[in-house]
Design a protein around this motif. Sequence first.
Motif, PDB file in Angstrom:
ATOM      1  N   SER A 249     -13.221  -1.938  13.826  1.00 21.92           N
ATOM      2  CA  SER A 249     -13.805  -3.062  13.080  1.00 21.92           C
ATOM      3  C   SER A 249     -14.970  -3.641  13.867  1.00 21.92           C
ATOM      4  O   SER A 249     -14.843  -4.004  15.033  1.00 21.92           O
ATOM      5  CB  SER A 249     -12.746  -4.136  12.823  1.00 21.92           C
ATOM      6  N   GLY A 250     -16.109  -3.696  13.248  1.00 16.92           N
ATOM      7  CA  GLY A 250     -17.295  -4.242  13.902  1.00 16.92           C
ATOM      8  C   GLY A 250     -17.875  -3.356  14.982  1.00 16.92           C
ATOM      9  O   GLY A 250     -18.695  -3.806  15.786  1.00 16.92           O
ATOM     10  N   ALA A 251     -17.460  -2.065  15.023  1.00 12.28           N
ATOM     11  CA  ALA A 251     -17.892  -1.188  16.108  1.00 12.28           C
ATOM     12  C   ALA A 251     -19.212  -0.486  15.835  1.00 12.28           C
ATOM     13  O   ALA A 251     -19.636   0.347  16.606  1.00 12.28           O
ATOM     14  CB  ALA A 251     -16.809  -0.140  16.376  1.00 12.28           C
ATOM     15  N   GLY A 252     -19.854  -0.792  14.731  1.00 17.37           N
ATOM     16  CA  GLY A 252     -21.113  -0.127  14.404  1.00 17.37           C
ATOM     17  C   GLY A 252     -21.163   0.245  12.936  1.00 17.37           C
ATOM     18  O   GLY A 252     -20.281  -0.112  12.156  1.00 17.37           O
ATOM     19  N   LYS A 253     -22.175   0.983  12.556  1.00 15.10           N
ATOM     20  CA  LYS A 253     -22.368   1.342  11.157  1.00 15.10           C
ATOM     21  C   LYS A 253     -21.313   2.343  10.717  1.00 15.10           C
ATOM     22  O   LYS A 253     -21.105   3.382  11.346  1.00 15.10           O
ATOM     23  CB  LYS A 253     -23.766   1.918  10.945  1.00 15.10           C
ATOM     24  N   LEU A 254     -20.643   2.037   9.621  1.00 11.51           N
ATOM     25  CA  LEU A 254     -19.659   2.931   9.017  1.00 11.51           C
ATOM     26  C   LEU A 254     -20.102   3.261   7.599  1.00 11.51           C
ATOM     27  O   LEU A 254     -20.608   2.385   6.888  1.00 11.51           O
ATOM     28  CB  LEU A 254     -18.274   2.275   8.978  1.00 11.51           C
ATOM     29  N   ASP A 255     -19.908   4.505   7.168  1.00  5.66           N
ATOM     30  CA  ASP A 255     -20.270   4.872   5.807  1.00  5.66           C
ATOM     31  C   ASP A 255     -19.040   4.931   4.898  1.00  5.66           C
ATOM     32  O   ASP A 255     -19.060   5.543   3.843  1.00  5.66           O
ATOM     33  CB  ASP A 255     -21.011   6.206   5.776  1.00  5.66           C
ATOM     34  N   HIS A 256     -17.959   4.286   5.341  1.00  2.00           N
ATOM     35  CA  HIS A 256     -16.736   4.218   4.561  1.00  2.00           C
ATOM     36  C   HIS A 256     -16.002   2.940   4.976  1.00  2.00           C
ATOM     37  O   HIS A 256     -16.418   2.244   5.915  1.00  2.00           O
ATOM     38  CB  HIS A 256     -15.864   5.450   4.820  1.00  2.00           C
ATOM     39  N   ILE A 257     -14.909   2.632   4.303  1.00  2.70           N
ATOM     40  CA  ILE A 257     -14.124   1.434   4.581  1.00  2.70           C
ATOM     41  C   ILE A 257     -12.806   1.862   5.219  1.00  2.70           C
ATOM     42  O   ILE A 257     -11.979   2.509   4.566  1.00  2.70           O
ATOM     43  CB  ILE A 257     -13.868   0.636   3.290  1.00  2.70           C
ATOM     44  N   PRO A 258     -12.579   1.557   6.507  1.00  2.00           N
ATOM     45  CA  PRO A 258     -11.311   1.918   7.147  1.00  2.00           C
ATOM     46  C   PRO A 258     -10.173   1.033   6.658  1.00  2.00           C
ATOM     47  O   PRO A 258     -10.346  -0.181   6.478  1.00  2.00           O
ATOM     48  CB  PRO A 258     -11.588   1.718   8.633  1.00  2.00           C
ATOM     49  N   VAL A 259      -9.006   1.635   6.459  1.00  6.07           N
ATOM     50  CA  VAL A 259      -7.855   0.953   5.871  1.00  6.07           C
ATOM     51  C   VAL A 259      -6.597   1.321   6.650  1.00  6.07           C
ATOM     52  O   VAL A 259      -6.437   2.468   7.092  1.00  6.07           O
ATOM     53  CB  VAL A 259      -7.659   1.365   4.392  1.00  6.07           C
ATOM     54  N   LEU A 260      -5.687   0.371   6.795  1.00  5.73           N
ATOM     55  CA  LEU A 260      -4.329   0.637   7.257  1.00  5.73           C
ATOM     56  C   LEU A 260      -3.377   0.236   6.144  1.00  5.73           C
ATOM     57  O   LEU A 260      -3.411  -0.905   5.673  1.00  5.73           O
ATOM     58  CB  LEU A 260      -3.997  -0.160   8.516  1.00  5.73           C
ATOM     59  N   ALA A 261      -2.522   1.170   5.720  1.00  8.55           N
ATOM     60  CA  ALA A 261      -1.512   0.902   4.698  1.00  8.55           C
ATOM     61  C   ALA A 261      -0.143   1.144   5.310  1.00  8.55           C
ATOM     62  O   ALA A 261       0.239   2.286   5.565  1.00  8.55           O
ATOM     63  CB  ALA A 261      -1.726   1.803   3.486  1.00  8.55           C
ATOM     64  N   ALA A 262       0.591   0.067   5.587  1.00  5.92           N
ATOM     65  CA  ALA A 262       1.923   0.158   6.179  1.00  5.92           C
ATOM     66  C   ALA A 262       2.932  -0.280   5.126  1.00  5.92           C
ATOM     67  O   ALA A 262       3.006  -1.466   4.777  1.00  5.92           O
ATOM     68  CB  ALA A 262       2.013  -0.720   7.419  1.00  5.92           C
ATOM     69  N   PHE A 263       3.707   0.673   4.615  1.00  8.94           N
ATOM     70  CA  PHE A 263       4.623   0.433   3.498  1.00  8.94           C
ATOM     71  C   PHE A 263       6.064   0.235   3.980  1.00  8.94           C
ATOM     72  O   PHE A 263       6.450   0.697   5.049  1.00  8.94           O
ATOM     73  CB  PHE A 263       4.614   1.628   2.544  1.00  8.94           C
ATOM     74  N   ASP A 264       6.847  -0.390   3.143  1.00  6.43           N
ATOM     75  CA  ASP A 264       8.290  -0.498   3.339  1.00  6.43           C
ATOM     76  C   ASP A 264       8.984   0.586   2.511  1.00  6.43           C
ATOM     77  O   ASP A 264       8.366   1.260   1.682  1.00  6.43           O
ATOM     78  CB  ASP A 264       8.768  -1.890   2.925  1.00  6.43           C
ATOM     79  N   HIS A 265      10.266   0.778   2.757  1.00  2.00           N
ATOM     80  CA  HIS A 265      11.184   1.565   1.909  1.00  2.00           C
ATOM     81  C   HIS A 265      10.885   3.066   1.858  1.00  2.00           C
ATOM     82  O   HIS A 265      11.322   3.728   0.930  1.00  2.00           O
ATOM     83  CB  HIS A 265      11.224   0.985   0.482  1.00  2.00           C
ATOM     84  N   GLU A 266      10.174   3.594   2.868  1.00  2.00           N
ATOM     85  CA  GLU A 266       9.971   5.038   2.893  1.00  2.00           C
ATOM     86  C   GLU A 266      11.285   5.779   3.084  1.00  2.00           C
ATOM     87  O   GLU A 266      11.478   6.878   2.543  1.00  2.00           O
ATOM     88  CB  GLU A 266       8.990   5.401   4.020  1.00  2.00           C
ATOM     89  N   GLU A 267      12.190   5.179   3.848  1.00  2.00           N
ATOM     90  CA  GLU A 267      13.427   5.877   4.189  1.00  2.00           C
ATOM     91  C   GLU A 267      14.391   6.020   3.013  1.00  2.00           C
ATOM     92  O   GLU A 267      15.384   6.742   3.114  1.00  2.00           O
ATOM     93  CB  GLU A 267      14.130   5.166   5.354  1.00  2.00           C
TER      94      GLU A 267
END
Length: 430
Positions: A249-267
């Motif tokens: 985040s804020g590390a320079g020019k990005l040509d995409h949007i970085p995302v973290l998706a942490a879900f519940d109930h996978e197990e």
Amino acid sequence: MSSPARFDRGHTDDLMTFLTASPSPYHAVANAAERLEKAGFRQLSETDAWDSGTGGKFVLRGGALIAWYVPEGASAHTPFRIVGAHTDSPNLRVKPLPDMGSQGWRQIAVEIYGGTLLNTWLDRDLGLAGRLTLRDGTERLVNIDRALLRVPQLAVHLDRSVNSDGLKLDKQRHMQPIWGLGDPHEGDLIAFLEEEEGLEHGSVAGWDLMVHSIEPPSYLGRDRELVAGPRMDNLLSVHAGVAALAAVSGAGKLDHIPVLAAFDHEENGSQSDTGADGPLLGNVLERSVFARGGSYEDRARAFAGTICLSSDTGHAVHPNYGERHDPTHHPRANAGPILKVNVNQRYATDGSGRAVFAAACERAGVPWQTFVSNNAMPCGTTIGPITAARHGIQTVDIGVAILSMHSARELCGADDPYLLANALVAFLEG
């Protein structure tokens, strides 16, 4: 972090701190959110209108978190790069009527959550953690991180065949923990928690509670090259994903949007409003597109260019059960993250995805391995195929190789969490 990787004891120390502080999915996302806020991210409410501004943002819902960083100059059709993970782990969860007992022992009624290794919960000092919902609708996290509960195993003198015929546990009769002596009384457990939390008697209207081992994570081995701890499946990936997202985040020019998706109930199948098979991720990504003035066409273009790395733990080759693994694929501890492949789509990886992951590891200077199941053994699955099928997003399954998966206490190489985080940074930087 995107420079050539080397073992960083500080990263693994921090992982152990995160594991200890996250005995439930609700604690895990609260701790992740706190870390993201320190990195400049801000929380959005799902019930508010979202603005088109740049920067880091996140949404919390129950035991799930979706966080993303909108760089300067992002258009409505800018694609996403997603790291997917899950916050839940197999364990024992408190039933709606928890107070029970037998033979002069007071016990807590629990239900088995996910595919836990039951025997690993025996004769451990257990705490209790989770979420309390109060009558006014507010929620309170609770963590009794001391020796409160125990599931006692039957003595060998009363089960002489246990070492020859194997331990046989009935999920209903044998897994109810004790927590004292005397006769059970309805409401005792919740009254105890209200007192512990300084709440008025009768103020708790609902609860989502689970037990956890209070033994902290630790380094293991002559050279301290291994780490033993709880909930590595899959808080190891959540922790790495948070670190990677904060780093880019804020590390320079990005040509995409970085995302973290942490879900519940996978197990237990991911079918919930906070699971990967629910609408949460799609809704958040779409709203992000529309907040930047996008149309359905922009949404379709963004999703078509999106890639997801589904990061979950996998199986390291077991020294005592080598025959259970594919003979030509033996992932080893401290040899880097694994690429998980299954042609029957239990994992979502294909050849194109392999190239994406290999390129990220090469940029990061991270070694990597491949995991494939033995043809004679059923293969597990992850949020990867669900994400690919539900959203039409190219998805690659990866992770860290561990031993004792689904145990109350799992084992990994001490280098691998840092190597995974480096690979995720390189992937999110693109």
